[in-house]
Design a protein around this motif. Structure first.
Motif, mmCIF file in Angstrom:
data_model
loop_
_atom_site.group_PDB
_atom_site.id
_atom_site.type_symbol
_atom_site.label_atom_id
_atom_site.label_comp_id
_atom_site.label_asym_id
_atom_site.label_seq_id
_atom_site.Cartn_x
_atom_site.Cartn_y
_atom_site.Cartn_z
ATOM 1 N N TYR A 192 0.844 -1.205 0.000
ATOM 2 C CA TYR A 192 0.000 0.000 0.000
ATOM 3 C C TYR A 192 0.876 1.252 0.000
ATOM 4 C CZ TYR A 192 -3.651 3.309 1.457
ATOM 5 O OH TYR A 192 -4.515 4.379 1.533
ATOM 6 N N SER A 193 1.824 1.306 0.925
ATOM 7 C CA SER A 193 2.685 2.487 1.029
ATOM 8 C C SER A 193 3.642 2.593 -0.148
ATOM 9 C CB SER A 193 3.479 2.454 2.337
ATOM 10 O OG SER A 193 2.617 2.556 3.453
ATOM 11 N N TYR A 194 4.150 1.467 -0.623
ATOM 12 C CA TYR A 194 5.142 1.504 -1.696
ATOM 13 C C TYR A 194 4.524 1.931 -3.027
ATOM 14 C CZ TYR A 194 7.077 -1.676 1.828
ATOM 15 O OH TYR A 194 7.463 -2.269 3.005
ATOM 16 N N SER A 195 3.207 1.783 -3.159
ATOM 17 C CA SER A 195 2.573 2.230 -4.397
ATOM 18 C C SER A 195 2.734 3.734 -4.588
ATOM 19 C CB SER A 195 1.087 1.855 -4.398
ATOM 20 O OG SER A 195 0.355 2.612 -3.436
ATOM 21 N N LEU A 196 2.981 4.462 -3.491
ATOM 22 C CA LEU A 196 3.156 5.903 -3.590
ATOM 23 C C LEU A 196 4.432 6.282 -4.341
ATOM 24 C CD1 LEU A 196 0.964 5.644 -1.366
ATOM 25 C CD2 LEU A 196 1.938 7.686 -0.311
ATOM 26 N N HIS A 197 5.356 5.326 -4.519
ATOM 27 C CA HIS A 197 6.531 5.578 -5.351
ATOM 28 C C HIS A 197 6.175 5.536 -6.833
ATOM 29 C CE1 HIS A 197 8.942 5.330 -1.787
ATOM 30 N NE2 HIS A 197 8.773 4.043 -1.623
ATOM 31 N N GLY A 198 4.928 5.121 -7.148
ATOM 32 C CA GLY A 198 4.516 4.978 -8.534
ATOM 33 C C GLY A 198 4.541 3.541 -9.009
ATOM 34 N N PHE A 199 4.649 2.576 -8.088
ATOM 35 C CA PHE A 199 4.676 1.164 -8.448
ATOM 36 C C PHE A 199 3.239 0.643 -8.440
ATOM 37 C CE2 PHE A 199 8.916 1.259 -5.966
ATOM 38 C CZ PHE A 199 9.539 1.890 -7.031
ATOM 39 N N HIS A 200 2.659 0.448 -9.602
ATOM 40 C CA HIS A 200 1.234 0.181 -9.708
ATOM 41 C C HIS A 200 0.917 -1.184 -10.296
ATOM 42 C CE1 HIS A 200 0.770 4.839 -9.926
ATOM 43 N NE2 HIS A 200 0.906 4.416 -8.686
ATOM 44 N N GLN A 232 1.593 -7.213 4.197
ATOM 45 C CA GLN A 232 0.279 -6.756 4.650
ATOM 46 C C GLN A 232 -0.505 -6.138 3.493
ATOM 47 O OE1 GLN A 232 -1.103 -3.244 7.474
ATOM 48 N NE2 GLN A 232 -0.505 -5.009 8.720
ATOM 49 N N THR A 233 -1.709 -6.672 3.271
ATOM 50 C CA THR A 233 -2.597 -6.141 2.241
ATOM 51 C C THR A 233 -3.966 -5.771 2.795
ATOM 52 O OG1 THR A 233 -3.268 -8.394 1.653
ATOM 53 C CG2 THR A 233 -1.458 -7.406 0.377
ATOM 54 N N VAL A 234 -4.168 -5.949 4.098
ATOM 55 C CA VAL A 234 -5.462 -5.604 4.684
ATOM 56 C C VAL A 234 -5.310 -5.413 6.184
ATOM 57 C CG1 VAL A 234 -6.209 -7.979 5.179
ATOM 58 C CG2 VAL A 234 -7.932 -6.217 4.674
ATOM 59 N N LYS A 284 -4.824 2.097 -7.997
ATOM 60 C CA LYS A 284 -4.254 1.612 -9.254
ATOM 61 C C LYS A 284 -3.611 0.246 -9.071
ATOM 62 C CE LYS A 284 -3.395 6.211 -11.164
ATOM 63 N NZ LYS A 284 -2.391 7.214 -11.565
ATOM 64 N N LEU A 285 -2.913 0.056 -7.960
ATOM 65 C CA LEU A 285 -2.284 -1.236 -7.696
ATOM 66 C C LEU A 285 -3.336 -2.328 -7.537
ATOM 67 C CD1 LEU A 285 0.289 -2.873 -7.114
ATOM 68 C CD2 LEU A 285 0.070 -2.190 -4.708
ATOM 69 N N PHE A 318 -14.986 -11.335 -0.787
ATOM 70 C CA PHE A 318 -16.122 -10.708 -0.107
ATOM 71 C C PHE A 318 -15.824 -9.299 0.401
ATOM 72 C CE2 PHE A 318 -13.818 -12.511 3.419
ATOM 73 C CZ PHE A 318 -14.046 -11.657 4.487
ATOM 74 N N LEU A 319 -14.561 -8.977 0.651
ATOM 75 C CA LEU A 319 -14.231 -7.631 1.092
ATOM 76 C C LEU A 319 -14.282 -6.650 -0.074
ATOM 77 C CD1 LEU A 319 -11.102 -8.259 3.371
ATOM 78 C CD2 LEU A 319 -13.377 -7.543 4.148
ATOM 79 N N GLN A 320 -14.676 -5.416 0.206
ATOM 80 C CA GLN A 320 -14.524 -4.371 -0.789
ATOM 81 C C GLN A 320 -13.039 -4.162 -1.073
ATOM 82 O OE1 GLN A 320 -16.966 -1.344 1.455
ATOM 83 N NE2 GLN A 320 -17.498 -0.723 -0.645
ATOM 84 N N ARG A 321 -12.750 -3.890 -2.336
ATOM 85 C CA ARG A 321 -11.374 -3.611 -2.729
ATOM 86 C C ARG A 321 -11.153 -2.096 -2.706
ATOM 87 N NH1 ARG A 321 -10.143 -6.221 -8.287
ATOM 88 N NH2 ARG A 321 -11.164 -7.920 -7.164
ATOM 89 N N LEU A 322 -9.925 -1.659 -2.448
ATOM 90 C CA LEU A 322 -9.607 -0.235 -2.489
ATOM 91 C C LEU A 322 -10.000 0.345 -3.845
ATOM 92 C CD1 LEU A 322 -6.151 -0.468 -0.713
ATOM 93 C CD2 LEU A 322 -8.101 0.840 0.133
#
Length: 586
Positions: free
Chosen positions: A276-284, A308-310, A343-344, A322-326
């Motif tokens: 989640y945090s690393y996507s802020l580098h632009g890794f999508h 960690q993804t949730v 985006k990821l 069953f969970l909503q996705r971001l």
């Protein structure tokens, strides 16, 4: 008096003084013709504490004026970077030292012969046309890093005119680095000297001029060095930094003592991985994310990487059934709005791709779950169950005394166990630890461990369950006593909420687990200790130095832990000063 003046294999000239009591300072001037004299560009020390945390004024005075402070040193040594003054000149150099001591001024003259040590200096950058796209990660041929046009394309390349094994240094005229770097076809690596906006390392390291930064050792053969930008250097306040020159030092029999002295054997290393945090580098996407970030983690050769993804109560980054996705842009800790995790999540199931990527790499890959984070204050990431059931919350967190909460949490955990080829689960009760009892904790651990054991019986693979918990809360301790006794838990990480200091106590858990199969891990956090807050950056924390990390490892090892767990490990893996603490000793 001058004890010695010696050119080192890395082309720095080491000077040792002695024989004068009450030393205050030394000014060094150099001349090639004996007529024209100028200040030498000096380094007051090469140890990481001096480079990272040493006084910026004293460093600048040494580099620009040739003056080093010697107070309290009986046998001082300092270093002259001749390249900054004379380039690649070889030949005799006259040296004049003006030493200030308590009893007055002492002047000394000497000479040193600069010879060709095979060191190569490179400055011939090539800048590709704007808009060029290149491979972003190993196996990602044709993939562009870009979220914005040209965002992650290499903005500079350089052919390294050397063949053989070399140590690679970057000469930094000012500031630090926050870039992607690679040699030839290897995956891009982040190189980040300044931490993130939530630490204060920039005030002491980035303020020093004309530093040399050791990156790594590499076998070269007409190799090409590439630099690429990270997203945060384009859309946020972070600076990519400048490289004045690249220095290539031929490998000799003797290793760099300032690197080797900063390493420590870790009994068992577990790293926390947060896409989640690393996507802020632009890794999508998975290939780019893992080609940079997971490779960064794998270089430290940990026993386990826990992904960690949730968090219980939030939308998921992995593709739950069953969970909503971001799916909505959200506000960050730095008070910015980002859509990178969305985006990821849209482009891949990052947990599944991370599991596949890690196969055969000698590491256990576990799924990490934050156990209580409904995020009602951040609706963009809050999952529908949280939004629809405010009566199940107390103080903004789920009440695990309620059966609906426990069953909702178990449904999330069971799905991860059943649908992903993971090596176990890691439950993070520090996100967040409220509204729990010993009974609710044991219930979750028992049910989860039984689910893992059933899958383990079917697959023949051992599946572990670890937890990160408050170090000093009685009901968590009581829950661990029961869980260790009955084999519900395989590893315990006693922890603070978000900082390495003060040390969370581990002794009571070490005593509890002695003679059992359960292990105890000392916790090192990405943030050292909080000192203030800022409306843009959130909590401001002091940055770690290698000496901090060595001290932490020694502290926990002496208390008998079985390993080290690093939360927010990305704060260390890209920092060339810090990642070598955990790197295997060559």
């Amino acid at each position: 008096m001058i004890r010695s003046i010696v050119q080192r294999n890395d082309n720095l000239v080491e000077l040792k003084l002695g024989g004068v009591e009450g030393l205050i300072s030394c000014e060094m001037r150099i001349s090639v013709d004996g007529l024209n004299w100028k200040a030498a560009s000096l380094y007051p020390g090469l140890d990481t504490e001096t480079v990272l945390n040493g006084n910026g004024y004293l460093w600048s005075q040494a580099v620009s004026k040739g003056i080093v402070r010697l107070s309290g040193q009986a046998e001082p040594r300092f270093y002259w970077n001749s390249y900054l003054n004379l380039g690649t000149y070889c030949g005799a150099v006259s040296v004049r030292l003006i030493v200030v001591a308590i009893d007055g001024i002492h002047e000394y003259s000497e000479s040193v012969e600069l010879s060709d040590r095979g060191v190569v200096y490179c400055r011939d950058w090539v800048y590709p046309a704007e808009g060029t796209d290149v491979s972003a990660a190993d196996g990602g041929e044709g993939r562009s890093f870009g979220v914005l046009r040209n965002e992650f394309s290499p903005y500079a390349t350089m052919t390294l005119p050397a063949s053989g094994e070399y140590d690679i240094y970057f000469g930094l005229p000012a500031g630090g680095l926050r870039q992607l770097v690679r040699v030839d076809a290897e995956p891009f690596s982040r190189i980040v000297t300044s931490g993130n906006s939530m630490d204060l390392l920039e005030s002491s390291f980035n303020g020093k001029a004309n530093k040399e930064l050791y990156w790594k050792r590499h076998k070269l053969d007409g190799s090409v060095l590439e630099l690429a930008k990270l997203k945060e250097t384009l859309v946020e306040h972070h600076q990519a930094g400048k490289i004045g020159y690249v220095k290539l030092v031929p490998v000799t029999e003797s290793l760099r003592t300032d690197v080797i002295s900063d390493r420590r054997a870790v009994p068992e290393l577990v790293l926390y991985y947060e896409p989640y945090s690393y996507s802020l580098h632009g890794f999508h996407d998975g290939a780019t994310m893992n080609g940079v970030m997971l490779e960064e983690f794998l270089r430290l050769q940990p026993r386990e990487i826990t992904c960690q993804t949730v968090r219980i109560g939030m939308k998921s980054l992995h593709h739950s059934r069953f969970l909503q996705r971001l799916d909505t842009p959200a506000r960050t800790d730095e008070n910015t709005i980002i859509d990178d995790p969305v985006k990821l999540a849209n482009n891949c199931d990052i947990l599944s791709e991370t599991v596949v990527y890690a196969k055969g790499r000698g590491v256990r890959l576990t799924a990490n779950v934050g156990m209580n984070r409904p995020y009602l204050w951040l609706p963009a990431v809050s999952e529908r169950f949280s939004q629809s059931n405010p009566g199940l919350l107390s103080g903004g967190e789920f009440d695990y005394g309620k059966e609906e909460v426990r069953e909702y949490a178990l449904r999330i955990l069971f799905e991860l166990v059943d649908n992903y080829d993971i090596d176990g689960l890691f439950l993070d009760y520090m996100r967040s630890f409220g509204n729990q009892t010993a009974e609710s904790i044991v219930y979750i651990l028992r049910q989860t461990k039984e689910r893992l054991n059933r899958k383990s019986a079917d697959t023949g693979r051992p599946l572990e369950l670890k937890v990160r918990i408050p170090a000093d809360q009685a009901h968590y301790f009581r829950a661990m006593q029961i869980s260790v006794e009955h084999g519900y838990v395989d590893g315990i990480v006693p922890s603070n909420s978000a900082t390495s200091e003060p040390f969370p106590p581990v002794e009571h858990f070490v005593a509890m687990c002695k003679g059992t199969a359960a292990k105890v891990y000392g916790c090192i956090d990405g943030w050292k200790r909080s000192v203030a807050s800022d409306p843009r950056a959130g909590s401001l924390c002091m940055a770690h130095s290698p000496q901090d990390l060595l001290r932490y490892i020694d502290h926990y090892t002496n208390l008998g832990v079985d390993g080290i767990f690093i939360y927010q490990a990305d704060q260390f893996t890209a920092n060339p000063f810090l990642n070598k603490v955990f790197a295997p000793v060559e």
